[in-house]
Write a protein that holds these residues in place. Structure first.
Motif, PDB file in Angstrom:
ATOM      1  N   TRP A 179     -13.353 -13.044  19.881  1.00 19.84           N
ATOM      2  CA  TRP A 179     -14.500 -12.130  19.854  1.00 19.84           C
ATOM      3  C   TRP A 179     -14.018 -10.693  19.732  1.00 19.84           C
ATOM      4  O   TRP A 179     -14.572  -9.902  18.963  1.00 19.84           O
ATOM      5  CB  TRP A 179     -15.332 -12.337  21.125  1.00 19.84           C
ATOM      6  N   ILE A 180     -12.984 -10.341  20.454  1.00 20.21           N
ATOM      7  CA  ILE A 180     -12.452  -8.986  20.422  1.00 20.21           C
ATOM      8  C   ILE A 180     -11.897  -8.659  19.035  1.00 20.21           C
ATOM      9  O   ILE A 180     -12.116  -7.564  18.512  1.00 20.21           O
ATOM     10  CB  ILE A 180     -11.380  -8.783  21.519  1.00 20.21           C
ATOM     11  N   GLU A 181     -11.219  -9.608  18.412  1.00 26.82           N
ATOM     12  CA  GLU A 181     -10.700  -9.386  17.066  1.00 26.82           C
ATOM     13  C   GLU A 181     -11.836  -9.226  16.059  1.00 26.82           C
ATOM     14  O   GLU A 181     -11.772  -8.377  15.166  1.00 26.82           O
ATOM     15  CB  GLU A 181      -9.802 -10.551  16.640  1.00 26.82           C
ATOM     16  N   ARG A 182     -12.886 -10.032  16.201  1.00 26.59           N
ATOM     17  CA  ARG A 182     -14.029  -9.930  15.283  1.00 26.59           C
ATOM     18  C   ARG A 182     -14.773  -8.608  15.477  1.00 26.59           C
ATOM     19  O   ARG A 182     -15.233  -8.004  14.507  1.00 26.59           O
ATOM     20  CB  ARG A 182     -14.965 -11.125  15.463  1.00 26.59           C
ATOM     21  N   MET A 183     -14.873  -8.145  16.711  1.00 22.88           N
ATOM     22  CA  MET A 183     -15.520  -6.852  16.958  1.00 22.88           C
ATOM     23  C   MET A 183     -14.692  -5.723  16.347  1.00 22.88           C
ATOM     24  O   MET A 183     -15.240  -4.795  15.744  1.00 22.88           O
ATOM     25  CB  MET A 183     -15.707  -6.620  18.461  1.00 22.88           C
ATOM     26  N   LEU A 184     -13.395  -5.784  16.488  1.00 18.28           N
ATOM     27  CA  LEU A 184     -12.528  -4.774  15.880  1.00 18.28           C
ATOM     28  C   LEU A 184     -12.684  -4.788  14.366  1.00 18.28           C
ATOM     29  O   LEU A 184     -12.806  -3.737  13.742  1.00 18.28           O
ATOM     30  CB  LEU A 184     -11.063  -5.000  16.274  1.00 18.28           C
ATOM     31  N   ASP A 185     -12.696  -5.967  13.779  1.00 21.95           N
ATOM     32  CA  ASP A 185     -12.861  -6.078  12.339  1.00 21.95           C
ATOM     33  C   ASP A 185     -14.180  -5.434  11.899  1.00 21.95           C
ATOM     34  O   ASP A 185     -14.215  -4.674  10.925  1.00 21.95           O
ATOM     35  CB  ASP A 185     -12.822  -7.553  11.921  1.00 21.95           C
ATOM     36  N   GLY A 186     -15.241  -5.713  12.612  1.00 24.39           N
ATOM     37  CA  GLY A 186     -16.527  -5.115  12.270  1.00 24.39           C
ATOM     38  C   GLY A 186     -16.516  -3.605  12.416  1.00 24.39           C
ATOM     39  O   GLY A 186     -17.031  -2.879  11.556  1.00 24.39           O
ATOM     40  N   LEU A 187     -15.910  -3.110  13.482  1.00 26.00           N
ATOM     41  CA  LEU A 187     -15.836  -1.665  13.696  1.00 26.00           C
ATOM     42  C   LEU A 187     -14.994  -0.998  12.615  1.00 26.00           C
ATOM     43  O   LEU A 187     -15.352   0.067  12.106  1.00 26.00           O
ATOM     44  CB  LEU A 187     -15.262  -1.363  15.088  1.00 26.00           C
ATOM     45  N   GLN A 188     -13.916  -1.626  12.213  1.00 28.57           N
ATOM     46  CA  GLN A 188     -13.062  -1.061  11.173  1.00 28.57           C
ATOM     47  C   GLN A 188     -13.771  -1.043   9.824  1.00 28.57           C
ATOM     48  O   GLN A 188     -13.609  -0.111   9.050  1.00 28.57           O
ATOM     49  CB  GLN A 188     -11.755  -1.862  11.055  1.00 28.57           C
ATOM     50  N   ARG A 189     -14.538  -2.052   9.545  1.00 32.81           N
ATOM     51  CA  ARG A 189     -15.220  -2.147   8.251  1.00 32.81           C
ATOM     52  C   ARG A 189     -16.483  -1.301   8.189  1.00 32.81           C
ATOM     53  O   ARG A 189     -16.877  -0.869   7.107  1.00 32.81           O
ATOM     54  CB  ARG A 189     -15.552  -3.603   7.955  1.00 32.81           C
TER      55      ARG A 189
END
Length: 113
Positions: A31-41
């Motif tokens: 979940w943390i990795e997916r949230m980071l990915d969304g924030l970066q994109r």
């Protein structure tokens, strides 16, 4: 206000339709990795509302302080943070809800200008 929110939502939908499934984490990862990915994109501004009485807020601060990728994504100039030291995680008191609503309204107004 509605127009600003509508434009922001339209831009986000347009970007997600242009490059579906891209990004380092994609649909896999924690979940943390997916949230980071969304924030970066996400290219728009982000408002971080931090409650001072929340373990989640403290854990988030720890994550940002120890992880370079999170620190970079979090510290973009368009992002803003508002600390509400007396609020709990759910902003359960009338005072904290009022302060959250005021903060959100002020932020959205700034976006519209």
């Amino acid at each position: 206000l509605r127009a600003a929110l509508g434009r922001a939502g339209a831009r986000a939908r347009q970007r997600s339709q242009q490059d579906p499934g891209t990004g380092s984490a994609g649909t896999q990862g924690s979940w943390i990795e997916r949230m980071l990915d969304g924030l970066q994109r996400f290219e728009g501004p982000v408002l971080f509302l931090m409650s001072g009485q929340s373990l989640v807020s403290r854990e988030f601060d720890e994550l940002v302080s120890r992880d370079k990728a999170w620190a970079q994504a979090y510290s973009r100039p368009a992002n803003e943070r508002i600390d509400l030291p007396d609020a709990d995680q759910t902003f359960s008191t009338g005072d904290s809800r009022e302060r959250v609503n005021e903060a959100l309204l002020d932020w959205v107004k700034r976006l519209a200008t």
